[in-house]
Design an enzyme around this catalytic site. Structure first.
Site, PDB file in Angstrom:
ATOM      1  N   ASN A 120      -8.579 -23.992 -28.158  1.00  0.00           N
ATOM      2  CA  ASN A 120      -9.669 -24.968 -28.162  1.00  0.00           C
ATOM      3  C   ASN A 120     -10.826 -24.567 -29.079  1.00  0.00           C
ATOM      4  OD1 ASN A 120     -10.905 -27.459 -27.058  1.00  0.00           O
ATOM      5  ND2 ASN A 120     -12.433 -26.027 -26.293  1.00  0.00           N
ATOM      6  N   TRP A 140     -15.151 -32.697 -18.467  1.00  0.00           N
ATOM      7  CA  TRP A 140     -15.216 -33.239 -19.834  1.00  0.00           C
ATOM      8  C   TRP A 140     -14.081 -34.235 -20.049  1.00  0.00           C
ATOM      9  CZ3 TRP A 140     -18.445 -33.702 -23.753  1.00  0.00           C
ATOM     10  CH2 TRP A 140     -19.493 -32.791 -23.924  1.00  0.00           C
ATOM     11  N   TRP A 168     -17.608 -40.302 -47.089  1.00  0.00           N
ATOM     12  CA  TRP A 168     -16.658 -39.183 -47.075  1.00  0.00           C
ATOM     13  C   TRP A 168     -16.211 -38.947 -48.510  1.00  0.00           C
ATOM     14  CZ3 TRP A 168     -17.128 -36.878 -42.657  1.00  0.00           C
ATOM     15  CH2 TRP A 168     -17.412 -37.623 -41.508  1.00  0.00           C
ATOM     16  N   TRP A 198     -13.013 -34.846 -31.643  1.00  0.00           N
ATOM     17  CA  TRP A 198     -13.249 -35.026 -33.081  1.00  0.00           C
ATOM     18  C   TRP A 198     -14.613 -35.639 -33.355  1.00  0.00           C
ATOM     19  CZ3 TRP A 198     -11.418 -33.317 -37.519  1.00  0.00           C
ATOM     20  CH2 TRP A 198     -10.213 -32.617 -37.487  1.00  0.00           C
ATOM     21  N   TRP A 232     -13.335 -37.859 -40.238  1.00  0.00           N
ATOM     22  CA  TRP A 232     -12.818 -37.272 -39.000  1.00  0.00           C
ATOM     23  C   TRP A 232     -11.574 -37.999 -38.503  1.00  0.00           C
ATOM     24  CZ3 TRP A 232     -12.550 -40.576 -34.860  1.00  0.00           C
ATOM     25  CH2 TRP A 232     -13.379 -41.709 -34.876  1.00  0.00           C
ATOM     26  N   GLU A 284     -14.516 -28.114 -17.945  1.00  0.00           N
ATOM     27  CA  GLU A 284     -13.571 -28.649 -18.918  1.00  0.00           C
ATOM     28  C   GLU A 284     -12.796 -29.832 -18.350  1.00  0.00           C
ATOM     29  OE1 GLU A 284     -13.324 -27.680 -22.207  1.00  0.00           O
ATOM     30  OE2 GLU A 284     -15.137 -26.605 -21.608  1.00  0.00           O
TER      31      GLU A 284
END
Length: 467
Positions: free
Chosen positions: A339, A275, A304, A380, A357, A272
């Site tokens: 998370n 990341w 969208w 996202w 998004w 993590e």
């Protein structure tokens, strides 16, 4: 005289710019410049603004022990902040300005323009402190940045070596007029929201890291996805404002680059942290990510088709899907979200409600105490399948099965949606099927997941086909 500019690196221990500035002989002053208009444009959350203000009090105290006074100023934006810094440099005959780099496009421009203002009068020295390995140091065999996380992680682990945490020495004494100094009895003109549940003293923050590393890290892999459990580190707000460094976290895990001697849980937590570095490196190489653009070029073709009323219901936690609504209510109340649930609600917004998004990205930043642009944007875009190494577009989280898998008995749901306390476990994730649902003050689902899934597959396929 030397000046250290603080931004999102609000710590003394393991702060590269501060450590490099203090040589024990040259006087050093520090400064923090609040920029409310810039923060507004970046959707800084009021709860994070409050955390920053409170952290400045702890930072001021720690700097005093090093004979470094903390100057505080408020300017509307980065340009005005740079003008003020130039004035301070003239006033105190500063010869060198030290600061740690941020990699977002506006922050990078701020440093470039500060260097232009400095000219030959004083120098600007920048340091790569936000990541353990600086952007540009982890490249593939072609000398290009990695576009997939797993190869990035493997390369990162080969390069990282021993992680060392450094502490600054004491500076030569310097006196600054009292009217310039940070005063904890004041506050930002920017809106704030109480963050007192989060301690800001360095000893308490480090203790959180110690406790997690000693007690929870080994169980992290097995328990991290269950929101009713207290199984995450809760260190993300401190990483976001730089009250603790990623180096401190990895060093506390006692990561051995040669033997890789970590528990499965600790290895997962290390992933993590990597990341986090992956996304920081990404915005360094792809400034378009800071300009409301998708990483994948076909993202601009996505239609969208969702309703703004549905966006409002998503924000308020009134979608009729319990796990989604409980997560959003946790966010709105605490300024933090588990998370696993961040992925669930992001998938729901983009692939069940068909809403851009970027709406969710902005809303998260405006609410989160741990809001960090690179991590938030990366998360996202991963969920929306528009990002670098994002999930395949046909992978769509089912909000019912996600709840059943990670909150089987509805413990988390009931904690945030008391209206559902009377609903039996059998129906807690689908309360509308309960024969007494009409007596429950809770909405029916605003959309049918199965129908919306089919629509999503068609919309994404169309966008890719157009490209």
């Amino acid at each position: 005289m030397r000046l250290v500019l603080f931004n999102r690196d609000l710590r003394v221990t393991d702060n590269t710019a501060l450590i490099e500035a203090i040589d024990g002989e040259t006087p050093v002053i520090a400064a923090f410049v609040a920029t409310p208009e810039q923060w507004k444009s970046h959707s800084l959350s009021p709860i994070q603004a409050d955390l920053i203000w409170r952290r400045l009090t702890a930072l001021d105290s720690e700097l005093k022990q090093l004979n470094v006074p903390l100057i505080y100023h408020e300017a509307q934006d980065y340009a005005a902040a740079n003008t003020w810094v130039a004035d301070i440099c003239d006033q105190f005959a500063v010869q060198e300005v030290f600061l740690n780099c941020d990699y977002e496009i506006n922050e990078a421009k701020r440093v470039m323009e500060l260097s232009e203002i400095a000219g030959s009068k004083w120098s600007v020295r920048t340091f790569d402190d936000k990541c353990i390995l600086r952007p540009g140091s982890v490249l593939n065999q072609k000398g290009e940045y990695f576009k997939v996380f797993t190869p990035f992680k493997k390369a990162w682990l080969k390069i990282v070596g021993e992680v060392i945490v450094r502490k600054p020495q004491v500076s030569a004494l310097v006196t600054v007029p009292a009217n310039l100094l940070y005063d904890s009895s004041s506050s930002f003109s920017y809106p704030t929201r109480d963050s007192s549940e989060w301690p800001v003293d360095s000893h308490e923050i480090i203790q959180r890291l110690r406790d997690f590393s000693a007690d929870k890290a080994s169980f992290y892999q097995a328990e991290r996805d269950f929101p009713a459990l207290d199984s995450t580190s809760m260190l993300s707000p401190y990483l976001a404002i730089g009250a603790i460094s990623a180096r401190q976290c990895v060093a506390r895990l006692k990561y051995d680059a040669v033997n890789c001697s970590l528990s499965t849980g600790a290895e997962t937590w290390l992933s993590e942290l990597i990341w986090r570095e992956f996304y920081q490196h990404l915005i360094y190489f792809e400034p378009k990510l800071c300009q409301h653009r998708g990483y994948l070029s076909w993202e601009k073709n996505l239609k969208w088709t969702g309703k703004l009323d549905h966006f409002r219901q998503w924000c308020e936690g009134k979608t009729g899907y319990p796990i989604v609504d409980a997560a959003m209510r946790q966010l709105n109340t605490k300024g933090w979200m588990h998370n696993r649930l961040r992925m669930v609600v992001a998938s729901f917004l983009t692939k069940d409600l068909h809403l851009d998004w970027k709406l969710g990205e902005q809303y998260f930043m405006a609410q989160l105490i741990d809001g960090d642009f690179a991590a938030n944007n990366g998360g996202w875009q991963w969920c929306a399948s528009t990002g670098c190494d994002g999930q395949p577009y046909f992978r769509i989280f089912n909000p019912i099965s996600q709840g059943e898998k990670f909150d089987a008995n509805g413990e988390f749901i009931r904690a945030w949606i008391p209206e559902l306390n009377s609903v039996p476990n059998k129906f807690i994730h689908k309360p509308w099927l309960w024969n007494e649902f009409e007596n429950v003050d809770y909405p029916k689902p605003i959309v049918d997941h199965k129908i919306q899934r089919d629509i999503t597959l068609a919309l994404y396929k169309d966008a890719k086909d157009q490209h």
